[in-house]
Design a protein around this motif. Structure first.
Motif, PDB file in Angstrom:
ATOM      1  N   MET A 286      11.295 -37.706   2.911  1.00 50.26           N
ATOM      2  CA  MET A 286      12.452 -37.625   2.244  1.00 50.26           C
ATOM      3  C   MET A 286      13.333 -36.711   2.968  1.00 50.26           C
ATOM      4  N   THR A 287      14.734 -37.185   3.048  1.00 47.37           N
ATOM      5  CA  THR A 287      15.705 -36.261   3.808  1.00 47.37           C
ATOM      6  C   THR A 287      16.945 -35.916   2.718  1.00 47.37           C
ATOM      7  N   LEU A 288      17.612 -34.958   3.196  1.00 44.70           N
ATOM      8  CA  LEU A 288      18.740 -34.374   2.293  1.00 44.70           C
ATOM      9  C   LEU A 288      20.012 -34.311   3.302  1.00 44.70           C
ATOM     10  N   GLU A 289      20.996 -34.674   2.584  1.00 47.41           N
ATOM     11  CA  GLU A 289      22.487 -34.642   3.256  1.00 47.41           C
ATOM     12  C   GLU A 289      23.372 -34.016   2.151  1.00 47.41           C
ATOM     13  N   LEU A 290      23.763 -32.700   2.675  1.00 51.94           N
ATOM     14  CA  LEU A 290      24.921 -31.973   1.853  1.00 51.94           C
ATOM     15  C   LEU A 290      25.975 -31.775   2.802  1.00 51.94           C
ATOM     16  N   PRO A 291      27.120 -31.710   2.350  1.00 52.97           N
ATOM     17  CA  PRO A 291      28.478 -31.154   2.903  1.00 52.97           C
ATOM     18  C   PRO A 291      28.270 -29.721   3.547  1.00 52.97           C
ATOM     19  N   LEU A 292      28.063 -29.563   4.772  1.00 55.45           N
ATOM     20  CA  LEU A 292      27.866 -27.932   5.180  1.00 55.45           C
ATOM     21  C   LEU A 292      28.942 -27.147   4.647  1.00 55.45           C
ATOM     22  N   LEU A 293      30.170 -27.697   4.330  1.00 54.94           N
ATOM     23  CA  LEU A 293      31.238 -26.628   4.021  1.00 54.94           C
ATOM     24  C   LEU A 293      30.982 -26.419   2.462  1.00 54.94           C
ATOM     25  N   ASP A 294      30.421 -27.219   1.696  1.00 57.66           N
ATOM     26  CA  ASP A 294      29.827 -26.852   0.207  1.00 57.66           C
ATOM     27  C   ASP A 294      28.563 -25.741   0.431  1.00 57.66           C
ATOM     28  N   VAL A 295      27.815 -25.863   1.413  1.00 60.58           N
ATOM     29  CA  VAL A 295      26.601 -24.896   1.327  1.00 60.58           C
ATOM     30  C   VAL A 295      27.316 -23.641   1.897  1.00 60.58           C
ATOM     31  N   PHE A 296      28.198 -23.707   2.830  1.00 59.68           N
ATOM     32  CA  PHE A 296      28.851 -22.275   3.054  1.00 59.68           C
ATOM     33  C   PHE A 296      29.906 -21.836   1.959  1.00 59.68           C
ATOM     34  N   GLY A 297      30.598 -22.688   1.466  1.00 61.17           N
ATOM     35  CA  GLY A 297      31.508 -22.223   0.215  1.00 61.17           C
ATOM     36  C   GLY A 297      31.065 -22.048  -0.939  1.00 61.17           C
ATOM     37  N   ARG A 298      29.789 -22.340  -1.337  1.00 61.83           N
ATOM     38  CA  ARG A 298      29.356 -21.769  -2.656  1.00 61.83           C
ATOM     39  C   ARG A 298      28.429 -20.518  -2.516  1.00 61.83           C
ATOM     40  N   GLY A 299      27.948 -20.269  -1.357  1.00 63.50           N
ATOM     41  CA  GLY A 299      27.328 -18.971  -1.378  1.00 63.50           C
ATOM     42  C   GLY A 299      25.966 -19.084  -1.829  1.00 63.50           C
ATOM     43  N   GLY A 300      25.385 -17.919  -2.235  1.00 64.40           N
ATOM     44  CA  GLY A 300      24.347 -17.799  -3.039  1.00 64.40           C
ATOM     45  C   GLY A 300      22.914 -17.912  -1.971  1.00 64.40           C
ATOM     46  N   ALA A 301      21.936 -18.491  -2.774  1.00 70.66           N
ATOM     47  CA  ALA A 301      20.573 -18.690  -1.889  1.00 70.66           C
ATOM     48  C   ALA A 301      19.957 -19.815  -2.326  1.00 70.66           C
ATOM     49  N   LEU A 302      19.728 -20.716  -1.217  1.00 68.74           N
ATOM     50  CA  LEU A 302      18.815 -21.841  -1.381  1.00 68.74           C
ATOM     51  C   LEU A 302      17.492 -21.363  -1.154  1.00 68.74           C
ATOM     52  N   LYS A 303      16.301 -21.499  -2.122  1.00 64.63           N
ATOM     53  CA  LYS A 303      15.064 -20.997  -1.811  1.00 64.63           C
ATOM     54  C   LYS A 303      13.965 -22.089  -2.048  1.00 64.63           C
ATOM     55  N   SER A 304      12.664 -22.150  -1.205  1.00 64.31           N
ATOM     56  CA  SER A 304      11.852 -22.868  -1.735  1.00 64.31           C
ATOM     57  C   SER A 304      10.558 -21.804  -2.165  1.00 64.31           C
ATOM     58  N   SER A 305       9.984 -22.216  -3.154  1.00 60.89           N
ATOM     59  CA  SER A 305       8.867 -21.515  -3.659  1.00 60.89           C
ATOM     60  C   SER A 305       7.590 -22.059  -3.419  1.00 60.89           C
ATOM     61  N   TRP A 306       6.674 -21.146  -2.598  1.00 57.55           N
ATOM     62  CA  TRP A 306       5.428 -21.595  -2.300  1.00 57.55           C
ATOM     63  C   TRP A 306       4.446 -20.929  -3.357  1.00 57.55           C
ATOM     64  N   TYR A 307       3.811 -22.036  -4.087  1.00 58.46           N
ATOM     65  CA  TYR A 307       2.943 -21.484  -5.012  1.00 58.46           C
ATOM     66  C   TYR A 307       3.551 -20.127  -5.870  1.00 58.46           C
ATOM     67  N   GLY A 308       4.836 -20.312  -6.233  1.00 55.08           N
ATOM     68  CA  GLY A 308       5.433 -19.438  -7.030  1.00 55.08           C
ATOM     69  C   GLY A 308       5.539 -18.021  -6.118  1.00 55.08           C
ATOM     70  N   ASP A 309       5.528 -18.185  -4.854  1.00 59.24           N
ATOM     71  CA  ASP A 309       5.622 -16.762  -3.985  1.00 59.24           C
ATOM     72  C   ASP A 309       4.447 -15.811  -4.738  1.00 59.24           C
ATOM     73  N   CYS A 310       3.454 -16.094  -5.195  1.00 62.11           N
ATOM     74  CA  CYS A 310       2.567 -15.237  -6.022  1.00 62.11           C
ATOM     75  C   CYS A 310       1.768 -14.573  -4.998  1.00 62.11           C
ATOM     76  N   LEU A 311       1.317 -13.261  -5.488  1.00 60.68           N
ATOM     77  CA  LEU A 311      -0.130 -12.764  -4.901  1.00 60.68           C
ATOM     78  C   LEU A 311      -1.117 -12.709  -5.862  1.00 60.68           C
ATOM     79  N   PRO A 312      -2.199 -13.437  -5.881  1.00 62.72           N
ATOM     80  CA  PRO A 312      -2.811 -13.569  -6.849  1.00 62.72           C
ATOM     81  C   PRO A 312      -3.757 -12.410  -7.360  1.00 62.72           C
ATOM     82  N   SER A 313      -4.168 -11.531  -6.510  1.00 59.87           N
ATOM     83  CA  SER A 313      -4.490 -10.284  -6.948  1.00 59.87           C
ATOM     84  C   SER A 313      -3.624  -9.447  -7.649  1.00 59.87           C
ATOM     85  N   ARG A 314      -2.375  -9.425  -7.664  1.00 64.33           N
ATOM     86  CA  ARG A 314      -1.503  -8.903  -8.425  1.00 64.33           C
ATOM     87  C   ARG A 314      -1.020  -9.542  -9.743  1.00 64.33           C
ATOM     88  N   ASP A 315      -0.667 -10.928  -9.595  1.00 60.58           N
ATOM     89  CA  ASP A 315      -0.219 -11.736 -10.640  1.00 60.58           C
ATOM     90  C   ASP A 315      -1.103 -12.080 -11.751  1.00 60.58           C
TER      91      ASP A 315
END
Length: 361
Positions: free
Chosen positions: A285-314
């Motif tokens: 799979m590949t993704l194409e987005l206008p770079l200007l939209d990535v810049f202009g919309r701001g915010g954060a684009l995140k990937s979640s690995w295992y819910g970013d969990c720490l098992p001993s805590r969560d």
């Protein structure tokens, strides 16, 4: 002495699963043997069977599990024989640059048991996600065992080992959903449904559930969604914007993981909003987005690995919420089955008939 038990393997790509005799060695240094009590049937197990993860067959399937520690190896101090544990597939090392920076949920050196479980002819098995829990006993790294309150129902607790934790964590840990936020969740499998529940736990004011299956939309409403969108009959981006005063959601969680749904998530968020990718893409799979939209919309684009969990805590925290009646893990258990029903469970999962089939042993 090594123990011979029954387990479920995928011997070759696309071949039906088989129940076979598996030899489980005594635990070595840093290892533990766990008597498995329950194990959820996850999409990842099906991907292993279909060769979508790797070609390191035969695989010992199953990973979303809970059970009781029956033996530990030299140097193991965090768990002991008799402890009720949830298994996790990211045993943190404590020494890598992520761990030393105080972010062990990003550990770059997670580990599994060093010994291999085998067939009776000596063929080494590749345990799914380093666990392999469609089996009566399994060998894991001790760090993959998280001790929790033993009074919890195993069928419910085990689901925290993968899908439910991934979805809850995508909302709470990765997306940082807060009180009063608007959230949209695209894709309502087990992970997406858990993201709905996690958003509710975090205090989101508006939770928009998106899917093509009306049964899942109805279930999402019962689990905390305030609004639903049928993706077969609506423009998802426009519908989410329409439910958020034209702005878009503060956090959009893509629990499908394909380019089309990611683009929906990207454009359905508010300016400076957050996109969380928790659905797992395939390698081509590949993704194409206008770079200007990535810049202009701001915010954060995140990937979640295992819910970013720490098992001993969560895990202990979420078990506590379950016991308080604030987290309905039982709602994710669609049915309980035996080892010889896993192929049927795969079929039901593909048609959307279940959130989770759970093997009990």
């Amino acid at each position: 002495m090594p123990t011979t038990v029954k387990g479920v393997i995928a011997r070759a790509k696309g071949a039906p699963v088989e129940i076979v005799d598996v030899i489980v060695p005594d635990p070595g240094p840093g290892e533990a043997v766990v008597d498995v009590q329950s194990c959820g049937v996850c999409h990842t197990d099906y991907h292993y069977q279909q060769g979508g993860i790797s070609d390191d067959f035969p695989f010992l399937l199953g990973h979303e599990a809970a059970g009781v520690v029956s033996a530990v190896g030299e140097g193991v101090t965090d768990v002991a024989v008799g402890d009720f544990v949830i298994l996790n597939w990211r045993a943190v090392c404590g020494q890598c640059r992520a761990c030393l920076r105080g972010k062990p949920w990003y550990c770059f050196n997670t580990h599994n048991a060093k010994q291999k479980m085998t067939l009776t002819d000596g063929t080494e098995l590749s345990p799914a996600l380093g666990i392999g829990a469609f089996i009566e006993k399994t060998l894991v790294a001790a760090g993959q065992c998280t001790k929790v309150d033993p009074s919890v129902r195993p069928e419910a607790a085990g689901l925290l080992g993968c899908g439910v934790m991934a979805g809850l964590g995508a909302a709470i840990n990765t997306g940082n959903v807060g009180r009063g936020d608007s959230v949209a969740v695209i894709g309502l499998g087990g992970v997406g449904m858990a993201a709905v529940v996690g958003s509710r736990l975090a205090g989101a004011a508006k939770i928009i559930a998106v899917d093509k299956d009306p049964r899942k939309l109805e279930l999402a409403t019962s689990m905390g969604a305030t609004d639903t969108i049928d993706a077969t009959s609506a423009d998802v981006v426009e519908a989410i914007q329409g439910l958020t005063d034209g702005h878009g959601a503060d956090v959009v969680i893509d629990a499908v993981g394909i380019p089309a749904t990611y683009k929906q998530a990207f454009y359905a968020r508010d300016l400076a909003g957050t996109v969380v990718l928790v659905g797992v893409p395939t390698p081509e799979m590949t993704l194409e987005l206008p770079l200007l939209d990535v810049f202009g919309r701001g915010g954060a684009l995140k990937s979640s690995w295992y819910g970013d969990c720490l098992p001993s805590r969560d895990f202990p925290m979420l078990v506590d919420l379950y016991q308080q009646g604030r987290l309905d893990l039982d709602a994710f258990v669609s049915e309980t089955i035996k080892l010889d029903q896993i192929e049927d469970a795969f079929a039901k999962m593909k048609t959307g008939d279940v959130l989770r089939s759970v093997v009990t042993l």
